[in-house]
Scaffold this active site. Structure first.
Site, PDB file in Angstrom:
ATOM      1  N   ARG A 106       0.879  -1.161  -0.058  1.00 42.80           N
ATOM      2  CA  ARG A 106       0.010   0.048   0.098  1.00 42.80           C
ATOM      3  C   ARG A 106       0.984   1.222   0.184  1.00 42.80           C
ATOM      4  NH1 ARG A 106      -3.742  -1.421   3.178  1.00 42.80           N
ATOM      5  NH2 ARG A 106      -4.666   0.643   3.440  1.00 42.80           N
ATOM      6  N   GLY A 115       6.676  -2.085  -4.829  1.00 39.78           N
ATOM      7  CA  GLY A 115       6.857  -1.423  -3.457  1.00 39.78           C
ATOM      8  C   GLY A 115       5.821  -0.413  -3.435  1.00 39.78           C
ATOM      9  N   HIS A 116       5.574   0.259  -2.307  1.00 37.82           N
ATOM     10  CA  HIS A 116       4.568   1.267  -1.943  1.00 37.82           C
ATOM     11  C   HIS A 116       4.844   2.518  -2.855  1.00 37.82           C
ATOM     12  CE1 HIS A 116       8.314   2.350   0.295  1.00 37.82           C
ATOM     13  NE2 HIS A 116       7.800   3.734   0.331  1.00 37.82           N
ATOM     14  N   ASN A 117       3.604   3.182  -2.986  1.00 39.30           N
ATOM     15  CA  ASN A 117       3.431   4.446  -4.048  1.00 39.30           C
ATOM     16  C   ASN A 117       3.878   4.206  -5.430  1.00 39.30           C
ATOM     17  OD1 ASN A 117       3.196   5.536  -1.356  1.00 39.30           O
ATOM     18  ND2 ASN A 117       5.147   6.420  -1.540  1.00 39.30           N
ATOM     19  N   SER A 153       7.789   4.121  -4.978  1.00 34.49           N
ATOM     20  CA  SER A 153       7.735   5.413  -5.637  1.00 34.49           C
ATOM     21  C   SER A 153       8.114   5.394  -6.959  1.00 34.49           C
ATOM     22  CB  SER A 153       8.281   6.636  -4.586  1.00 34.49           C
ATOM     23  OG  SER A 153       7.760   6.658  -3.178  1.00 34.49           O
TER      24      SER A 153
END
Lengths: 374, 374, 374
Positions: free
Chosen positions: B235, B256-258, B276
């Protein structure tokens, strides 16, 4: 579990030294043994950590008397002894005999009387389970799957439908066997297909939606195979993906659809084998090795950690590097790269020298009467 | 499932040859077909394995009469036909209609009447499930998650809270959607931050404890996405991690996140995308590709297996190697490395020759009157 | 959850600017904030996205008045503020207080009164669970495992028998702790052992069956450790595999049997650490880093993404490449490889020039009287 040291020596087919009636409650690394534990001193480094009065497993040729031991088991190949020793003391997970009342088992499934099936297990229609099955909690087994005798399925193992699993197979937590293969097609040629055909040239870029090719084949896993935690072995498209007898697979390994992996092969952690590739017998792929799709890795190939195999590898080859090359070629290439700074200065120096020689030459030429070099 | 060969030809939008009334019980690779199975002969190699009397799917341009076939379906792009064929015969996993009595479903969750929900499924508060949902055993869905129509969630899928999942999404066993991102901070600048800023210099080494940055964003997964076994999509921190419509993700992939992954993109097994990072549309990342955090990979980029992408990649580029470079640059660099042994001997020889020339020169100089070169 | 902006400033130990009584309902990226949300503007790029009338968290030194903000919280290190901010607003997963009636808990297990245990959880004999445990659905915990206070175990976590887990540990979905190590032995020396000893030479190839070395050691996980989704940490052979206090492990990471990982270390996604390797304190291994078995990586080592570490690494070193070398060596080597085309042309040119010089020489020699060079 308790053994006498004489019983242990017999179990390991090894020579006893000292008092054979001493009880052994467990085993430990040399220097870390508690009350009643036998020390494993499989190398000179570990032998030094032994204290007088210890019990130990030693390599043949070591003198237990000189070390002041109480008793010892002398073995020929200590790592082999370790297999027997750890087996003797492994109590493993605990799964109560019988079928846990929470398990959901299709009435058409065949479950042997001696099966131990834990809580929250789901078993589908027409599944056949062999004798002595040990199935831990949260395992699911899809319809029409056939499983051999004496298997151990750890918690959360996912076996899909129409899979065949041999005798004495061990699947660790979270393993997925028989998920759909990663196989898609675009109505027109995809960018990847074009690149492969043209070696890098692409005529134009256009929309491409991926249409799924379903996986009708299952997975066949031979006897004595072990698969590590959270590894995934996908089902084949038209025929089964196959893992040969005796092959050992570590954690987080991916074996793609249609792959055929041979016997007594070893795939270490995070290895990835793309679809439709064949891997021979007694192959060893180190951690994080990658193998491209649709290629062939011959018998007895050994690939060091992180080797990336893009093309067929002949039998017996030892591979390293990315792209994978023969070990000696890789070592040579690495050396050549390390020596480059020296090469650069040699060439710079040469250029300087030659420049001077040329200037000299021109000077001489002038002195000698202006002959032109060029 | 049974079809006539004429029905199959119609389903594949392909040409029928021979007796269209023959029944087809299934499909197999050429040379492996049993009674009633149609052979898939998608290439010349497979066509050779056909036997007279077989039924087969052939590429247009092949002559079924010369092969002595009983009947044939002639297709333009055999891999596309394969998609249709395998779909026609895929029975898939079996999940009984209705909600299994062992499932634990929060009373505030909205479950459609036609859902098939297997044993040991846990569904949290206010979850909304679309029409035709098929949810296999051991799946968990966290509070406030919204799921589209016609999804297939395989055993052991983990969907966290506040996740949005589109229509026709397929999640394979053990997939984790919406776990917390891997995001930590040290009260003082960490070693990694310093290295990034200073390109390798670190002023001093000191204690660093990691403080957790929590993940408040969810995950948004578009329509027609497929995610392979045991893959993980974290998330986002403040906004959702996003996977675009039509994107296909293989087994053991980490997003990964973002991250924002585009549409119709393909991520093969063991790919890792750090936090990201943005990945464009129609991108193909081969097995074990790695992508650094906070970078951008443009539309239509294709990266070969094990490519490691550390910096932004412009649209349409074909990448190979670690660090990733243009395919032709990589091929050239590999060739240059392979040719190094020859370069080393050439330079050694040159040095020898030039040394001689210099000695000669000095000799000449002496003869010619002792002029000094240096 | 609702805070006033003054309360938030206090919680972040930061300076308030403007009207402290404004209510904050949540947080968002700058430019994406809805009604009542505070914008996080942690860099100049984000600060530009703020609109007049916004509430924002800004870096000290920014002028909230010039930006026309309604209120602001001024922080020294924005990423640290982010940790506090996201913690304040994280509602996390929802696990009802008490023990879900479907959970299967051995009567000899010790469960604290304040535990929250979800559906389909299986807890074995003599397990000890610390205060405040939050255990989501589908978790299994093997016999004799001891778990500290305030842990959070996400859905589908697999903890084996005889494992020790510290306080405040977080295990994400699908994590496997304590599966058997990947440790096998052949009765005779295996091909891999021979290759290691002989550096590439193998006397002959023969049958090799793998015999299992069982894993009697457990796993010890220190306080404040976090392990990402579907990661796997295997149990030790004779003693425990250990993860030190404060260490953070990302998704799909493999830690082999007998490994000892230090404190405050960070292992990013898809890292693989082979058996019996020691990793120091405050080490950072980037995504897809691999570490060979039986080696040592010193304190404060930082390895960039996809670095492959085959040999011991001294404390404090910054590593890149495969095989791993010092960052500056790697950068230099890459530059040297990139410059090779120029080197090749320089050498080709030199050879041409020297050839001419030699020919000239011979010509001169002939003119000067036929002296032979060689």
């Amino acid at each position: 579990m308790t053994l006498t040291i004489a019983e242990l020596a017999r179990a390991l087919d090894a020579r006893l030294w000292g008092d054979g009636s001493l009880a052994i409650l467990g085993a430990a690394e040399a220097g870390m043994a508690g009350e009643g534990q036998i020390s494993l001193a499989t190398s000179a480094a570990y032998t030094q950590k032994l204290a007088p009065g210890d019990m130990a497993i030693l390599a043949e040729g070591t003198d237990p008397e000189a070390l002041g031991l109480k008793a010892a088991v002398l073995v020929k190949r200590p790592r082999v002894a370790m297999a027997g020793l750890t087996k003797a003391f492994d109590r493993g997970p605990e799964i109560a005999a019988g079928i846990h009342p929470s398990a959901v088992i299709d009435p058409t499934a065949e479950i042997p009387d001696d099966a131990a099936i834990g809580p929250f297990v789901a078993i589908g229609a027409r599944v056949k389970l062999g004798a002595g099955a040990r199935i831990a909690s949260h395992v699911s087994i899809g319809r029409d799957t056939v499983i051999g005798d004496q298997v151990m399925l750890h918690p959360g193992v996912r076996i899909a439908h129409e899979v065949t699993i041999g005798h004495r197979v061990i699947l660790h937590p979270g393993v997925s066997i028989g998920a759909d293969g990663f196989s898609f097609v675009t109505p027109e040629k995809s960018g990847v297909e074009e690149i492969r055909e043209s070696l890098g040239e692409r005529s134009e870029i256009r929309e491409q939606h991926w249409t799924r090719i379903h996986s009708l084949g299952g997975v066949e896993i031979g006897d004595d195979v072990e698969v590590g935690a959270n590894s995934t072995i996908d089902r084949g498209t038209m025929r089964a993906t196959r893992i040969g007898r005796g092959t050992k697979i570590d954690n987080l390994v991916q074996v793609g659809h249609n792959c055929i992996v041979g016997e007594d092969t070893m795939l270490c952690g995070l290895v990835g084998i793309a679809g439709s590739t064949r891997i021979g017998n007694r192959v060893v792929l180190g951690g994080q090795v990658g193998v491209s799709d649709n290629i062939f890795v011959g018998d007895d190939v050994i690939a060091g950690g992180a080797t990336k195999i893009f093309t067929n590898a002949p039998a017996g080859r030892v591979l390293l590097g990315s792209p994978a090359v023969k070990m000696e070629t890789h070592v040579e290439a690495q050396k050549n790269i390390r020596r480059l700074p020296r090469l650069y200065s040699q060439v710079a120096e040469l250029r300087e020298t030659v420049k001077k020689l040329m200037e000299k030459r021109s000077g001489d030429d002038l002195e000698e009467g202006g002959r032109s070099d060029e």
